[in-house]
Design a protein around this motif. Sequence first.
Motif, mmCIF file in Angstrom:
data_model
loop_
_atom_site.group_PDB
_atom_site.id
_atom_site.type_symbol
_atom_site.label_atom_id
_atom_site.label_comp_id
_atom_site.label_asym_id
_atom_site.label_seq_id
_atom_site.Cartn_x
_atom_site.Cartn_y
_atom_site.Cartn_z
ATOM 1 N N GLN A 153 6.539 -1.768 7.260
ATOM 2 C CA GLN A 153 7.220 -3.063 7.211
ATOM 3 C C GLN A 153 6.276 -4.231 7.527
ATOM 4 O O GLN A 153 6.683 -5.374 7.449
ATOM 5 N N SER A 155 11.327 -4.367 1.738
ATOM 6 C CA SER A 155 11.022 -2.980 2.105
ATOM 7 C C SER A 155 12.295 -2.136 2.050
ATOM 8 O O SER A 155 13.397 -2.631 2.217
ATOM 9 N N LEU A 178 9.886 -7.959 4.758
ATOM 10 C CA LEU A 178 10.846 -7.071 5.412
ATOM 11 C C LEU A 178 12.060 -6.827 4.534
ATOM 12 O O LEU A 178 12.525 -5.697 4.394
#
Length: 107
Positions: free
Chosen positions: A42, A21, A18
């Motif tokens: 994600q 990203s 996460l």
Amino acid sequence: MTPSAPESSSKPTNAQILAASAGWVAVVLNVIPGLGAGYLYQRRWKPYWITSVLATTWFLAGAVLGQNAAPDFEIRNQWVGLLGLIALAGVTAAEAGLAVKRVRDAN
């Protein structure tokens, strides 16, 4: 013989994925195609499935409530359906962007 050292590369955690990203990509993917596509980017499955269930429920509710509707109300019902999906896309986009920010701030 000496035992070999374990490999230093391990599977990344969900928080690492996460944090790596791009937040703006997740936001755009939740707005443009909508329906939680940014969550797929994600690799966040729970929010994706929640969004999918909400969107499907919204479609089904519109179909059931729109049966035998008078032509005057059909256009209004279509606008309500569209605005509901746009609101869902906006909420999921904001949540996807804030999730990236929250994980990056924690590190």
